[in-house]
Design a protein around this motif. Structure first.
Motif, PDB file in Angstrom:
ATOM      1  N   ALA A  80       0.831  -1.214   0.000  1.00 37.14           N
ATOM      2  CA  ALA A  80       0.000   0.000   0.000  1.00 37.14           C
ATOM      3  C   ALA A  80       0.863   1.261   0.000  1.00 37.14           C
ATOM      4  O   ALA A  80       0.351   2.365   0.220  1.00 37.14           O
ATOM      5  CB  ALA A  80      -0.924   0.002   1.210  1.00 37.14           C
ATOM      6  N   GLY A  81       2.171   1.077  -0.213  1.00 37.50           N
ATOM      7  CA  GLY A  81       3.065   2.222  -0.285  1.00 37.50           C
ATOM      8  C   GLY A  81       3.468   2.796   1.051  1.00 37.50           C
ATOM      9  O   GLY A  81       3.913   3.953   1.126  1.00 37.50           O
ATOM     10  N   GLN A  82       3.362   2.004   2.129  1.00 40.90           N
ATOM     11  CA  GLN A  82       3.676   2.487   3.467  1.00 40.90           C
ATOM     12  C   GLN A  82       4.903   1.780   4.034  1.00 40.90           C
ATOM     13  O   GLN A  82       5.270   0.680   3.587  1.00 40.90           O
ATOM     14  CB  GLN A  82       2.470   2.280   4.401  1.00 40.90           C
ATOM     15  CG  GLN A  82       1.189   2.923   3.901  1.00 40.90           C
ATOM     16  CD  GLN A  82       1.337   4.420   3.663  1.00 40.90           C
ATOM     17  OE1 GLN A  82       1.743   5.167   4.554  1.00 40.90           O
ATOM     18  NE2 GLN A  82       0.988   4.860   2.453  1.00 40.90           N
ATOM     19  N   ASP A  83       5.519   2.398   5.023  1.00 39.06           N
ATOM     20  CA  ASP A  83       6.748   1.885   5.626  1.00 39.06           C
ATOM     21  C   ASP A  83       6.431   1.223   6.964  1.00 39.06           C
ATOM     22  O   ASP A  83       6.094   1.909   7.937  1.00 39.06           O
ATOM     23  CB  ASP A  83       7.736   3.041   5.840  1.00 39.06           C
ATOM     24  CG  ASP A  83       9.029   2.595   6.500  1.00 39.06           C
ATOM     25  OD1 ASP A  83       9.227   1.378   6.679  1.00 39.06           O
ATOM     26  OD2 ASP A  83       9.848   3.480   6.841  1.00 39.06           O
ATOM     27  N   PRO A  84       6.525  -0.111   7.073  1.00 42.80           N
ATOM     28  CA  PRO A  84       6.209  -0.773   8.340  1.00 42.80           C
ATOM     29  C   PRO A  84       7.174  -0.426   9.470  1.00 42.80           C
ATOM     30  O   PRO A  84       6.865  -0.694  10.634  1.00 42.80           O
ATOM     31  CB  PRO A  84       6.276  -2.261   7.984  1.00 42.80           C
ATOM     32  CG  PRO A  84       7.104  -2.331   6.750  1.00 42.80           C
ATOM     33  CD  PRO A  84       6.850  -1.063   6.004  1.00 42.80           C
ATOM     34  N   ASP A  85       8.311   0.170   9.135  1.00 43.71           N
ATOM     35  CA  ASP A  85       9.275   0.552  10.170  1.00 43.71           C
ATOM     36  C   ASP A  85       9.073   1.980  10.670  1.00 43.71           C
ATOM     37  O   ASP A  85       9.834   2.458  11.522  1.00 43.71           O
ATOM     38  CB  ASP A  85      10.707   0.398   9.634  1.00 43.71           C
ATOM     39  CG  ASP A  85      11.060  -1.049   9.335  1.00 43.71           C
ATOM     40  OD1 ASP A  85      10.687  -1.915  10.155  1.00 43.71           O
ATOM     41  OD2 ASP A  85      11.680  -1.310   8.293  1.00 43.71           O
ATOM     42  N   ASP A  86       8.052   2.643  10.166  1.00 40.98           N
ATOM     43  CA  ASP A  86       7.734   3.993  10.641  1.00 40.98           C
ATOM     44  C   ASP A  86       6.937   3.870  11.940  1.00 40.98           C
ATOM     45  O   ASP A  86       5.748   3.544  11.926  1.00 40.98           O
ATOM     46  CB  ASP A  86       6.929   4.758   9.589  1.00 40.98           C
ATOM     47  CG  ASP A  86       6.747   6.232   9.938  1.00 40.98           C
ATOM     48  OD1 ASP A  86       6.930   6.598  11.114  1.00 40.98           O
ATOM     49  OD2 ASP A  86       6.418   7.014   9.022  1.00 40.98           O
ATOM     50  N   THR A  87       7.590   4.110  13.056  1.00 41.18           N
ATOM     51  CA  THR A  87       6.963   3.931  14.375  1.00 41.18           C
ATOM     52  C   THR A  87       6.529   5.254  15.001  1.00 41.18           C
ATOM     53  O   THR A  87       6.315   5.340  16.210  1.00 41.18           O
ATOM     54  CB  THR A  87       7.935   3.210  15.326  1.00 41.18           C
ATOM     55  OG1 THR A  87       9.128   3.995  15.449  1.00 41.18           O
ATOM     56  CG2 THR A  87       8.270   1.820  14.815  1.00 41.18           C
ATOM     57  N   SER A  88       6.368   6.261  14.185  1.00 43.11           N
ATOM     58  CA  SER A  88       5.981   7.582  14.686  1.00 43.11           C
ATOM     59  C   SER A  88       4.700   7.525  15.504  1.00 43.11           C
ATOM     60  O   SER A  88       3.752   6.800  15.181  1.00 43.11           O
ATOM     61  CB  SER A  88       5.792   8.547  13.518  1.00 43.11           C
ATOM     62  OG  SER A  88       5.193   9.756  13.951  1.00 43.11           O
ATOM     63  N   LEU A  89       4.666   8.311  16.574  1.00 48.38           N
ATOM     64  CA  LEU A  89       3.458   8.484  17.382  1.00 48.38           C
ATOM     65  C   LEU A  89       2.988   9.939  17.344  1.00 48.38           C
ATOM     66  O   LEU A  89       2.290  10.400  18.244  1.00 48.38           O
ATOM     67  CB  LEU A  89       3.717   8.044  18.823  1.00 48.38           C
ATOM     68  CG  LEU A  89       3.964   6.543  19.023  1.00 48.38           C
ATOM     69  CD1 LEU A  89       4.314   6.248  20.473  1.00 48.38           C
ATOM     70  CD2 LEU A  89       2.749   5.729  18.602  1.00 48.38           C
ATOM     71  N   ASP A  90       3.380  10.644  16.300  1.00 45.40           N
ATOM     72  CA  ASP A  90       2.974  12.027  16.102  1.00 45.40           C
ATOM     73  C   ASP A  90       1.487  12.070  15.753  1.00 45.40           C
ATOM     74  O   ASP A  90       1.073  11.650  14.661  1.00 45.40           O
ATOM     75  CB  ASP A  90       3.803  12.647  14.978  1.00 45.40           C
ATOM     76  CG  ASP A  90       3.474  14.108  14.719  1.00 45.40           C
ATOM     77  OD1 ASP A  90       2.501  14.626  15.314  1.00 45.40           O
ATOM     78  OD2 ASP A  90       4.183  14.735  13.910  1.00 45.40           O
ATOM     79  N   LEU A  91       0.661  12.562  16.653  1.00 50.39           N
ATOM     80  CA  LEU A  91      -0.785  12.529  16.473  1.00 50.39           C
ATOM     81  C   LEU A  91      -1.298  13.605  15.530  1.00 50.39           C
ATOM     82  O   LEU A  91      -2.518  13.748  15.357  1.00 50.39           O
ATOM     83  CB  LEU A  91      -1.487  12.642  17.823  1.00 50.39           C
ATOM     84  CG  LEU A  91      -1.200  11.506  18.807  1.00 50.39           C
ATOM     85  CD1 LEU A  91      -2.012  11.676  20.079  1.00 50.39           C
ATOM     86  CD2 LEU A  91      -1.482  10.145  18.176  1.00 50.39           C
ATOM     87  N   THR A  92      -0.387  14.337  14.892  1.00 48.59           N
ATOM     88  CA  THR A  92      -0.799  15.240  13.818  1.00 48.59           C
ATOM     89  C   THR A  92      -0.679  14.558  12.461  1.00 48.59           C
ATOM     90  O   THR A  92      -0.961  15.177  11.434  1.00 48.59           O
ATOM     91  CB  THR A  92       0.041  16.528  13.821  1.00 48.59           C
ATOM     92  OG1 THR A  92       1.397  16.209  13.508  1.00 48.59           O
ATOM     93  CG2 THR A  92      -0.030  17.216  15.172  1.00 48.59           C
TER      94      THR A  92
END
Length: 503
Positions: A138-150
């Motif tokens: 789906a074009g997403q990075d499974p290693d992106d663990t950001s918790l930025d709620l914006t």
């Protein structure tokens, strides 16, 4: 809409094929995050085959199937709540995003993908590669663990993690670390293992009490057999979403299943034999459909959402609602199954008739025959739990009622094609020609679901009738709770804990 319906048709075909044989993966068109539905186009095509392959080959092990589908759709709801004008999550409060961020489906799709990733890694961690591919495709990075709620990624990660923590210790023993009682207490911890100390009175070889459940000895292959165990009896102690405790709900006693009430005991067994002897192609196909909880429950809700043109947010609400309704209904059913520990038809028929001749379905491709009663087999193999009340009936009743409440109508108009010879039980033979299973209303789906369990030979009529009598209330309960989540008045929910056992 046409693209989504085509994808849905593909998923339905895949689900049917996976219950019969291995299928080759087919290349799917890329996901349009702005206009598509990532739940239908990315998550379901990854999760449904994994359930068939690693959890339940027929989709019939309802407690485990519903755990996955309910947690995943819960994650979708919590991840999408910040993009709704008023909604709040079940296990999270992630703020409110500007309306402009929900003008397309992109942010909601990204958030639900990451939330699904966390839930599936918790439930089936050994299949991490599948869940990584689900995001990457789906074009997403499974290693992106950001918790930025914006950001949608941060919202999805936070929502998924909250749902995982919310259900990790809810009573189902996902971690395998619950304190066990009885003969199991010295076993090594295993996920979803019974910790209640349930032991059947009967064995697979001896029917000590003809009123009580007897584990079946089921053939698994040439020379391979399995003795049933009550699957996840601790489900009765799992915390529901939409009500506090199942103890306030009660099924009437299954009086006809008490062998000392012999006339009624024999009559209900004879009703099952009569249904077996008169099986039609439609009844066989109905039985197989409703044995597959992913297709019968999951796909009916997806079809309703697509056919009625629901938005992505509305689709998520309906799918979470129907899963929650069945999940919470099942907690009650497992409580009553444990309470009554009732005999299945195959045991009662053998007890009544022994080696005497009976007229019934004789096995795959054999049609109606006169056979010795102890050789009789139900059209479907019995599920791994006591008979009363019927779980499938209860699931369908709760599911249908919740859908009626949300959609404001009983209309469904779902038609499921079945090609010649596509039967799981009688492959190549049933049906003799292409046909379809038609459900004009949710009521017709509910009724056929219940009766299919009698046609299949796995339930007595009383178990079906009692499931329908009681279980609509769980659809109402789930709908009431969903409305509180949507309008933002639901209380903040603490992580679920198991209900204390009285056994």
């Amino acid at each position: 809409m046409g693209k989504l319906i085509n994808r849905f048709t593909y998923i339905c075909g895949l689900a049917i094929a996976l219950t019969c044989t291995q299928v080759q993966a087919q290349e799917q068109p890329p996901l349009d995050l702005d206009n598509g539905n990532a739940a239908i186009e990315a998550v379901i095509p990854a999760v449904a085959p994994a359930i068939f392959q690693y959890v339940s080959p027929t989709g019939g092990d309802a407690t485990l199937v519903l755990r996955i589908t309910t947690m995943v759709t819960n994650a979708w709801f919590d991840a999408s709540a910040p993009y709704h004008p008023t909604a709040v999550g079940v296990y999270s409060r992630l703020g409110r995003r500007p309306a402009s961020e929900a003008e397309t489906n992109r942010n909601i799709n990204i958030a639900l993908l990451y939330a699904s990733y966390h839930v599936m890694n918790s439930l089936l961690p050994e299949q991490n590669g599948l869940w990584r591919s689900m995001l990457e495709n789906a074009g997403q990075d499974p290693d992106d663990t950001s918790l930025d709620l914006t950001t949608a990624v941060g919202i999805g990660n936070a929502a998924g993690m909250a749902v995982v923590e919310g259900r990790l210790r809810d009573g189902m023993n996902q971690l395998g670390n619950e304190t066990r009682v009885g003969p199991q207490r010295d076993n090594n911890p295993m996920p979803y293992m019974d910790y209640t100390g349930y032991q059947p009175i009967n064995t697979a070889y001896t029917l000590f009490n003809p009123s009580r459940w007897q584990p079946d000895l089921q053939r698994q292959g040439m020379g391979l057999y399995k003795i049933q165990q009550f699957v996840t009896p601790q489900y009765a102690l799992t915390e529901p979403y939409s009500y506090k405790s199942p103890r306030k709900f009660r099924a009437l006693p299954p009086l006809a299943s008490y062998h000392w009430n012999f006339a009624a005991y024999k009559q209900q067994a004879d009703e099952v034999l009569a249904a077996s002897a008169n099986l039609t192609e439609q009844q066989k196909l109905m039985a197989e459909l409703f044995d597959n909880k992913i297709e019968a429950l999951g796909f009916s809700a997806v079809f309703a959402a697509l056919s009625q043109g629901l938005s992505l947010l509305e689709f998520i609400q309906l799918d979470f609602l129907t899963n929650m309704a069945a999940h919470d209904a099942g907690i009650f059913v497992w409580q009553e199954k444990r309470r009554y520990d009732a005999v299945r038809p195959f045991s009662a028929i053998q007890y009544i008739y022994g080696s005497q001749p009976v007229t019934a379905w004789g096995g795959p491709g054999k049609g109606t025959q006169t056979i010795a009663a102890h050789e009789w087999k139900s059209y479907l193999e019995e599920a791994d739990h006591p008979e009363y009340p019927s779980a499938s009936t209860c699931f369908c009743s709760a599911h249908a009622q919740s859908a009626r409440q949300y959609l404001g109508s009983d209309l469904l108009n779902w038609s499921i094609p079945r090609s010649a010879g596509s039967s799981r039980v009688e492959p190549g033979l049933t049906p003799a020609s292409d046909t379809s299973l038609d459900f004009p209303t949710w009521t017709s789906l509910e009724e056929n679901c219940g009766q299919s369990r009698v046609w299949a030979g796995v339930h007595f009529q009383a178990a079906v009738d009692e499931g329908r009598r009681i279980c609509g209330v769980f659809g109402d309960k789930a709908h009431g709770y969903l409305q509180k989540l949507i309008d933002g008045t639901a209380s903040v929910r603490k992580p679920a804990r198991k209900i204390q056992s009285r056994h």
